[in-house]
Design a protein around this motif. Sequence first.
Motif, short mmCIF file in Angstrom:
data_model
loop_
_atom_site.label_atom_id
_atom_site.label_comp_id
_atom_site.label_asym_id
_atom_site.label_seq_id
_atom_site.Cartn_x
_atom_site.Cartn_y
_atom_site.Cartn_z
N MET A 1 0.76 -1.18 0.03
CA MET A 1 -0.06 -0.11 -0.27
C MET A 1 0.87 1.28 -0.05
SD MET A 1 -2.98 1.01 2.68
CE MET A 1 -4.04 2.32 2.18
N ILE A 2 0.84 1.99 -0.97
CA ILE A 2 1.40 3.35 -0.89
C ILE A 2 0.48 4.59 -0.66
CG2 ILE A 2 2.99 4.77 -2.37
CD1 ILE A 2 3.37 2.39 -4.05
N ILE A 3 0.51 5.44 0.13
CA ILE A 3 -0.12 6.65 0.19
C ILE A 3 0.72 8.02 -0.21
CG2 ILE A 3 -1.38 8.11 1.76
CD1 ILE A 3 -1.68 5.72 3.54
N ALA A 4 0.34 8.33 -1.39
CA ALA A 4 1.09 9.50 -2.05
C ALA A 4 0.32 10.35 -2.85
CB ALA A 4 2.36 8.80 -2.80
N PRO A 5 0.10 11.45 -2.58
CA PRO A 5 0.82 12.20 -1.49
C PRO A 5 0.00 11.90 -0.17
CG PRO A 5 -0.81 13.80 -2.62
CD PRO A 5 -0.87 12.30 -3.45
N ALA A 6 0.71 11.85 0.81
CA ALA A 6 -0.07 11.73 2.22
C ALA A 6 0.10 13.10 3.02
CB ALA A 6 0.89 10.52 2.98
N SER A 7 -0.99 13.39 3.11
CA SER A 7 -1.04 14.96 3.71
C SER A 7 -1.12 14.87 5.22
CB SER A 7 -2.53 15.40 3.48
OG SER A 7 -3.63 14.75 4.10
N ALA A 8 -0.91 15.75 5.77
CA ALA A 8 -0.71 15.99 7.58
C ALA A 8 -2.05 15.43 7.90
CB ALA A 8 -0.52 17.49 7.68
N ASN A 9 -3.05 15.75 7.35
CA ASN A 9 -4.46 15.17 8.03
C ASN A 9 -4.34 13.71 7.82
OD1 ASN A 9 -7.19 15.49 8.99
ND2 ASN A 9 -7.93 15.10 6.74
N THR A 10 -4.20 13.21 6.72
CA THR A 10 -4.20 11.59 6.87
C THR A 10 -3.21 11.05 7.44
OG1 THR A 10 -5.32 11.69 4.55
CG2 THR A 10 -4.04 9.71 5.09
N ILE A 11 -2.01 11.71 7.74
CA ILE A 11 -1.11 10.87 8.76
C ILE A 11 -1.22 11.11 9.93
CG2 ILE A 11 1.51 11.66 9.60
CD1 ILE A 11 2.14 12.36 6.60
N GLY A 12 -2.03 12.30 10.33
CA GLY A 12 -2.45 12.34 11.78
C GLY A 12 -3.59 11.14 11.98
N LYS A 13 -4.52 10.83 11.16
CA LYS A 13 -5.48 9.74 11.18
C LYS A 13 -4.85 8.45 11.31
CE LYS A 13 -9.24 12.18 8.78
NZ LYS A 13 -9.94 12.37 7.32
N MET A 14 -3.73 8.16 10.45
CA MET A 14 -3.11 6.96 10.60
C MET A 14 -2.57 6.71 11.78
SD MET A 14 -1.68 7.00 6.56
CE MET A 14 -0.39 5.75 6.80
N ALA A 15 -1.85 7.97 12.30
CA ALA A 15 -0.91 7.51 13.56
C ALA A 15 -1.76 7.44 14.72
CB ALA A 15 -0.13 8.82 13.62
N ASN A 16 -3.15 7.93 14.80
CA ASN A 16 -3.87 7.69 15.92
C ASN A 16 -5.32 6.70 15.66
OD1 ASN A 16 -2.76 10.11 17.77
ND2 ASN A 16 -2.87 10.89 15.83
N GLY A 17 -5.20 6.13 14.61
CA GLY A 17 -6.27 5.19 14.46
C GLY A 17 -7.75 5.77 13.98
N LEU A 18 -7.78 7.01 13.54
CA LEU A 18 -8.90 7.34 13.26
C LEU A 18 -9.36 6.73 11.86
CD1 LEU A 18 -8.23 11.23 14.22
CD2 LEU A 18 -9.23 9.15 15.51
N CYS A 19 -10.91 6.94 11.87
CA CYS A 19 -11.26 6.09 10.65
C CYS A 19 -12.52 6.54 10.20
CB CYS A 19 -11.55 4.50 11.18
SG CYS A 19 -11.82 3.32 9.71
N ASP A 20 -12.42 7.65 9.49
CA ASP A 20 -13.65 8.37 9.04
C ASP A 20 -13.87 8.40 7.54
OD1 ASP A 20 -11.70 10.09 8.49
OD2 ASP A 20 -12.66 11.88 9.63
N ASN A 21 -13.02 7.75 6.74
CA ASN A 21 -13.11 7.79 5.40
C ASN A 21 -12.42 6.15 4.93
OD1 ASN A 21 -10.31 7.87 5.38
ND2 ASN A 21 -10.25 10.00 4.61
#
Length: 399
Positions: A84-104
């Motif tokens: 899995m590649i996330i590119a571009p990875a925005s600050a918003n998505t990086i924050g969600k990934m790091a903290n287990g947020l799952c709204d999309n």
Amino acid sequence: MLNNKNIILGVCGSIAAYKSATLVRLLIKAGANVKVILTADAANFITPLTLATLSKNPVYTKYFEEETGVWSNHVELGLWADYMIIAPASANTIGKMANGLCDNLLSAVYLSAKCPVFFAPAMDLDMWKHDSTKANIQKLQEFGNVMISPNSGELASGLHGEGRMAEPEEIIAFLIGTIKNNLPLAGIKVMVTAGPTYEPIDPVRFIGNHSSGKMGFAIADQMAELGADVTLISGPTSEKTSRQIRKIDVMTAAEMLEACKSSFTQSNIIIMSAAVADYTPAQVSLQKIKKKDEEFSIALKKTTDILLTLGQLKTPEQILVGFALETTNEEENAVYKLKKKNLDLIILNSLQDAGAGFKKDTNKITIFNRAAEKTTYGLKSKAEVAKDICTAILKLYKA
């Protein structure tokens, strides 16, 4: 490295999303199967139609498409992916990934994925330098995710500094390099021989055999799949390899001998699957021999035994594997060849076995080790047989 790999590309809301089109094109060109997930903000920068056209797959944007009634199963998508590649990875998505947020859908697939995850940050300089961004990236890396570092350069805000997403070519190179370095035979040099040799009688005729090269090419491909740096020395064949493999084409046994000797000393593993002629004409006519007499005979002389020659040159650190194609006393002949030629493994296949032998897409083998202990395998495709052979070699190499 990427051929036939399943890759999910997550695209986040960033001006760098325009680079995703090139990234998809390069992944497809490398032979990967690509599915793209767009966040809602990403769709403001690049259209789903563009990425669907390039990836040859529907683009996923949300859990449920009201227009079609299709539900996007995030668990199935996560399990489908090899990478899995996330590119571009925005600050918003990086924050969600790091903290287990799952709204999309993208964050749900990320949390469901069992595969390695790469992320290529793209954001403005101040966002990149913010302590919260640094903390989130550190978390992601501690989770085992791999960051593809951003470049320095002119940013969308007009500032100049870090935060510019790596170029698509850099992302591909990074991905391939990381995959290869983690493979069991990374940095190992392997030499494989394949196919027949043709021994000329005159300009139009030759002595040869029915070998297609299928087995040797399958082994070379599998060794490359394991990360090895492969040199394939092949006699005349129509077989092709899909891998980036150094290929040396030869015609005669003498040419194959010279090619083998030149590659042998720097090879860690040597797999001799070619069907080399045992005899060659003592003299080769420079002109086509005309049909005159009822009977015609050709004086033949022995070719140099390449496998025996290499067995005499081999060091204890090298692994030398030979093949024995037999019709009678198969196991006895194979073990004799194993010992006489100083082999580490010998692969026996018999022309008596249905579905095995020359030009077939299947094979049935028995592997003998130096102690003459045997392992017998059932009839399989040559691609599967190649995996069995390479697995046996890998065990020996790591022993």
